[in-house]
Write an enzyme that holds these catalytic residues in place. Structure first.
Site, mmCIF file in Angstrom:
data_model
loop_
_atom_site.group_PDB
_atom_site.id
_atom_site.type_symbol
_atom_site.label_atom_id
_atom_site.label_comp_id
_atom_site.label_asym_id
_atom_site.label_seq_id
_atom_site.Cartn_x
_atom_site.Cartn_y
_atom_site.Cartn_z
ATOM 1 N N ASP A 35 -114.937 19.035 -42.786
ATOM 2 C CA ASP A 35 -116.320 19.498 -42.667
ATOM 3 C C ASP A 35 -117.274 18.674 -43.522
ATOM 4 O OD1 ASP A 35 -114.886 21.508 -41.427
ATOM 5 O OD2 ASP A 35 -116.046 23.130 -42.314
ATOM 6 N N ASP A 36 -118.515 18.698 -43.107
ATOM 7 C CA ASP A 36 -119.686 18.321 -43.908
ATOM 8 C C ASP A 36 -120.044 16.840 -43.881
ATOM 9 O OD1 ASP A 36 -119.569 20.960 -44.495
ATOM 10 O OD2 ASP A 36 -119.258 20.742 -46.648
ATOM 11 N N HIS B 278 -126.847 23.101 -43.453
ATOM 12 C CA HIS B 278 -125.743 23.825 -44.078
ATOM 13 C C HIS B 278 -126.158 25.138 -44.752
ATOM 14 C CE1 HIS B 278 -121.819 24.257 -46.132
ATOM 15 N NE2 HIS B 278 -121.386 23.471 -45.171
ATOM 16 N N HIS C 68 -121.931 21.453 -37.048
ATOM 17 C CA HIS C 68 -121.811 22.209 -38.319
ATOM 18 C C HIS C 68 -123.183 22.412 -38.972
ATOM 19 C CE1 HIS C 68 -119.604 23.982 -41.551
ATOM 20 N NE2 HIS C 68 -119.824 23.051 -42.428
ATOM 21 N N HIS D 114 -112.662 19.207 -46.509
ATOM 22 C CA HIS D 114 -113.947 18.500 -46.398
ATOM 23 C C HIS D 114 -113.788 16.991 -46.544
ATOM 24 C CE1 HIS D 114 -114.871 22.639 -47.562
ATOM 25 N NE2 HIS D 114 -116.010 22.480 -46.912
ATOM 26 N N TYR E 123 -119.599 27.978 -44.477
ATOM 27 C CA TYR E 123 -118.999 29.077 -45.259
ATOM 28 C C TYR E 123 -118.281 30.082 -44.355
ATOM 29 C CZ TYR E 123 -122.967 27.289 -47.946
ATOM 30 O OH TYR E 123 -123.901 26.477 -48.539
HETATM 31 ZN ZN LIG Z 1 -119.531 23.051 -44.518
#
Ligand SMILES: [Zn+2]
Length: 485
Positions: free
Chosen positions: A211-212, A265, A261, A372, A302
């Site tokens: 992620d991210d 965020h 995503h 991540h 989250y």
């Molecule tokens: Zn995230």
């Protein structure tokens, strides 16, 4: 991961310093200086071989390399290969490595070869600030784009749920008390059949994801994944996509699945419906602009989802994917995202992962873990420890992208090549609409009412089975603390 940390990572200018976690400031200052000083020597944490046969706890040598990066965010020449530091050195204060070049540079018109029907890559992305919302901020909901995307909600019964206070449980006792009714995952782990949280019927299979990103160290991860022939799902942040378009292209062209995503965020349950549409819509647009494809899946930051967020995501054509969580409330979160801030040690994070693997090996379903690619530390944890631990496990785990482990072929991960006309708008209820709130009745008119309603494994929703309750060691208490933060 706090919004502030994204602000820091993106805005090396630290324009919003008053909102920044001091731990993240320290971390970012290190990273920033290492990539902006062309002649500085960057101290390598190690040069441990990352072959799959290498013990995750073996010692390493220390080496030094000279950084050659000339600009923040610009990939440098590949200096480090797929080496990684000893576990004890992966910390908030670790030296920064030089970022690596993408595995391959692709030109416009190139097409993925691993699935049929893929459109060629669009013309190279050129960033024009006027075309996009400010990075890492909630987009303006009055824009013509957002108003157009709002029309996608027509015909859907979006639950009339007021936003949560801040997306956490401790701040919001009233909504916690109502968490089951609103299907709030954050407080109680409530899911609906439309959520993907496991790899159904695939024991010993890890639906692997990151992620991210796309971020500075994503390329290092991509080199490793290519080397090991591992494919994963990347949940990409829109603000990062327009910042690192070539890294996003590398993810996609290397055979990894691309999913949405959000743009900045946030905790999605805290937002208005228009704000949620804006967060998802702008990210989807960024990916479409850069790759030419529109993802059919998303992950809420989250894991913060409730029936309203679910319905909006599905109305916009994106199936929510979270990560595995036991009925006892322990989520399969490695807490790797807490290492850069010094909140969690690398040893504790890896112990948590070992606990996940130990318990996952007893499950009838495959599992999904939160990891991540945003930070150097999280990438080093993945390539040096968690991925090798799964590969070296006896018996080894099978690593697959989440769509694949759910029977969704690559084609159906994107609107443009989707072959399943009932996906992601599946007809799971008797009245022909999709049931986003678990009450047994449809909450949307099928957008494909004339198509055959297939809920087969090639892209339809899959009803997952319940996981047996099992004990998780080590960081269970920490998990509760983190939720409370
Ligand atoms: Zn995230």
């Amino acid at each position: 991961m706090k919004l502030q940390s994204f602000t820091v990572l993106l805005a090396i200018t630290a324009a919003n310093a008053t909102k920044i976690n001091p731990l993240h400031i320290k971390r970012q200052a290190t990273a920033s200086s290492s990539v902006s000083t062309a002649t500085s020597a960057t101290v390598a944490a190690s040069s441990v071989s990352s072959s799959s046969g290498t013990s995750a706890t073996s010692s390493s040598t220390t080496g030094i390399s000279t950084g050659t990066a000339t600009a923040v965010g610009a990939p440098a020449s590949a200096t480090w290969g797929t080496s990684y530091p000893p576990l004890s050195q992966i910390s908030s204060g670790m030296p920064s490595e030089v970022t690596q070049a993408v595995t391959t540079t692709y030109t416009a018109g190139a097409s993925p070869t691993y699935y049929s029907g893929a459109d060629p890559l669009p013309t190279p992305f050129v960033f024009n600030a006027a075309d996009w919302p400010a990075q890492d901020k909630l987009p303006d909901t009055s824009s013509s784009e957002v108003q157009e995307w709002m029309e996608e909600l027509d015909g859907w019964d979006i639950p009339d749920l007021s936003p949560t206070v801040d997306g956490t449980c401790v701040s919001d006792p009233a909504n916690v008390a109502n968490a089951s009714a609103r299907g709030w995952w954050t407080c109680g782990g409530y899911t609906r059949d439309t959520d993907i949280t496991v790899c159904p019927g695939k024991p010993m299979t890890w639906g692997t994801s990151f992620d991210d990103g796309p971020a500075f160290y994503t390329t290092k991860l991509l080199h490793f994944l290519n080397e090991q022939n591992i494919k994963a799902t990347f949940f990409d942040v829109g603000s990062r996509c327009i910042e690192n378009p070539n890294v996003l292209i590398d993810e996609y062209m290397s055979g990894h699945e691309i999913a949405v995503h959000t743009w900045s965020h946030p905790h999605l349950t805290t937002l208005t419906t228009e704000q949620i549409v804006a967060e998802l819509g702008w990210t989807r647009k960024a990916i479409k602009t850069i790759l030419g494809v529109t993802p059919t899946t998303m992950r809420p930051p989250y894991g913060d989802i409730d029936d309203r967020v679910r319905a909006i995501s599905l109305a916009m054509g994106m199936v929510p994917i979270i990560w595995t969580r036991t009925p006892s409330g322990v989520s399969f979160d490695t807490f790797d995202w807490e290492i850069p801030g010094g909140v969690v040690t690398s040893e504790a994070s890896f112990s948590q992962f070992e606990g996940i693997l130990g318990n996952a090996s007893t499950l009838e379903d495959g599992f999904i873990v939160l990891e991540h690619d945003l930070y150097e530390q999280t990438v080093d944890m993945a390539i040096g420890y968690t991925l090798p631990a799964a590969l070296n496990h006896n018996p080894p785990f099978t690593l697959e992208p989440i769509g694949q482990c759910n029977g969704i072929p690559y084609t159906n991960m994107y609107v443009e090549s989707n072959l399943n006309t009932s996906f992601p708008i599946a007809n799971g209820t008797s009245d022909g609409g999709i049931d986003t709130d678990g009450d047994g009745t449809g909450d949307a008119k099928s957008k494909n009412s004339t198509s055959s309603a297939s809920t087969s494994s090639n892209g339809g929703f899959t009803q997952h089975t319940s996981l047996s309750i099992f004990a998780m060691p080590l960081l269970a208490t920490l998990a509760a603390l983190v939720v409370a933060l």
